[in-house]
Scaffold this motif. Structure first.
Motif, short mmCIF file in Angstrom:
data_model
loop_
_atom_site.label_atom_id
_atom_site.label_comp_id
_atom_site.label_asym_id
_atom_site.label_seq_id
_atom_site.Cartn_x
_atom_site.Cartn_y
_atom_site.Cartn_z
N THR A 167 65.94 78.43 -22.53
CA THR A 167 65.27 79.66 -22.94
C THR A 167 64.06 79.34 -23.81
O THR A 167 64.05 78.35 -24.56
N SER A 199 60.24 81.47 -25.60
CA SER A 199 59.37 82.63 -25.76
C SER A 199 57.96 82.14 -26.03
O SER A 199 57.75 81.33 -26.93
N THR A 251 62.51 86.51 -16.47
CA THR A 251 61.51 86.75 -17.52
C THR A 251 61.52 88.22 -17.92
O THR A 251 61.74 89.10 -17.09
N SER A 301 56.67 91.34 -22.79
CA SER A 301 56.42 92.21 -23.93
C SER A 301 55.71 93.47 -23.43
O SER A 301 55.19 93.49 -22.31
N ASP A 318 59.83 86.38 -22.69
CA ASP A 318 61.07 85.66 -22.95
C ASP A 318 61.51 85.11 -21.60
O ASP A 318 61.77 85.87 -20.66
N GLU A 356 64.03 82.59 -19.21
CA GLU A 356 65.32 81.90 -19.08
C GLU A 356 65.31 81.17 -17.74
O GLU A 356 65.24 81.80 -16.68
#
Length: 288
Positions: free
Chosen positions: A229, A231, A266, A269, A276, A278
């Protein structure tokens, strides 16, 4: 891992004028052919086969300029079946034919020898977990796209833009396990991982249900997955995460990649500039 990989690099150097088999390099590196190709392309930035080709043409270029052997002798020494094939490859790398290079003493390109070292900065911690996952199905819409290492993949962006919200809602209702929600799945990648080679791209969900009408199903057997993970800004979050996995995590952990789809979840935002991410990669113990 890096020590064994460097032993494989030494083997390449000693056998540039002979056949180099990837299975032998994998044996020296104490890993699988699949993982060796993945590791090399991630660390070196070019496919293993391209590196070997460029190293051979670097040595061949030096011999062309030295003028002691005929062009055909040099071509045969470095694995080319004819002078014409050698001339094409030589020109593709050096920008000039071997005959002209010998006559004019032209400046040629050079592929330096590579060795790999792990630099530990200690400034960040990679977040990951290892999951044993039963068999599942990827259900979604599928297309064939080129591999892009840096920057947006326009073919994927165009494909996803063509999927209606209603279709995505219908697919998302089938999501019943990790990773939850709409995911991007890449499968059937070329072993070289070269820029521009093609892969199967699925935009869909992970499910135990059957794929709905109009969608494509990809059956994935049970296995072990490493889940990472991160960001960061888009698309850097995704591309740098993939890079860091192969340049930092694999050399430091007792796992290797195995054949299978790569899954990315994903969440953007509100202004769509940050994500974010993964990343699920199929793995197996290094000495399985």
């Amino acid at each position: 891992m890096l020590e064994r990989l460097n032993q494989a690099m030494e083997h390449i150097e000693r056998h540039l004028d002979q056949a180099i088999e990837v299975d032998e390099l994998a044996r020296i590196a104490a890993t699988s052919e699949y993982h060796l190709r993945r590791m090399f392309s991630a660390l070196a930035g070019i496919p293993l086969s391209e590196y070997v080709r460029r190293r051979r043409l670097t040595l061949a270029g030096a011999e062309v300029l030295a003028g002691r052997a005929t062009l055909l002798e040099i071509a045969v020494r470095y694995g080319y079946g004819s002078g014409e094939a050698f001339a094409r490859a030589f020109r593709a790398m050096h920008g000039i034919g071997p005959g002209e290079a010998r006559r004019t003493g032209a400046a040629l390109s050079s592929q330096s020898r590579m060795a790999f070292r792990l630099t530990i900065e200690g400034s960040s911690t990679m977040r990951y977990r290892v999951v044993d996952k039963p068999a599942f199905t990827v259900a979604g819409l599928k297309t064939r796209v080129p591999l892009v290492h840096t920057g947006p993949n326009q073919a994927i962006m165009d494909f996803v833009r063509g999927i209606t919200p209603q279709t995505l809602e219908r697919l998302e209702e089938l999501s019943d396990q990790e990773p939850q929600g709409i995911v991007a799945v890449c499968d059937d990648l070329d072993p070289s991982r070269a820029e521009g080679t093609e892969l199967d791209y699925y935009h869909g969900v992970i499910t135990s249900a059957a794929a709905p009408e109009g969608a494509t199903a990809l059956a994935v057997p049970a296995g072990t997955w490493a889940v990472f993970t991160a960001s960061a800004p888009v698309p850097r979050a995704i591309q740098e995460l993939w890079r860091d996995v192969f340049t930092e995590w694999f050399p430091s952990n007792p796992y290797r990649s195995r054949s299978g789809p790569e899954i990315l979840r994903t969440r953007l935002s509100p202004d769509k500039t940050e994500a974010d991410a993964e990343l699920w990669l199929p793995v197996e113990p290094e000495h399985s």
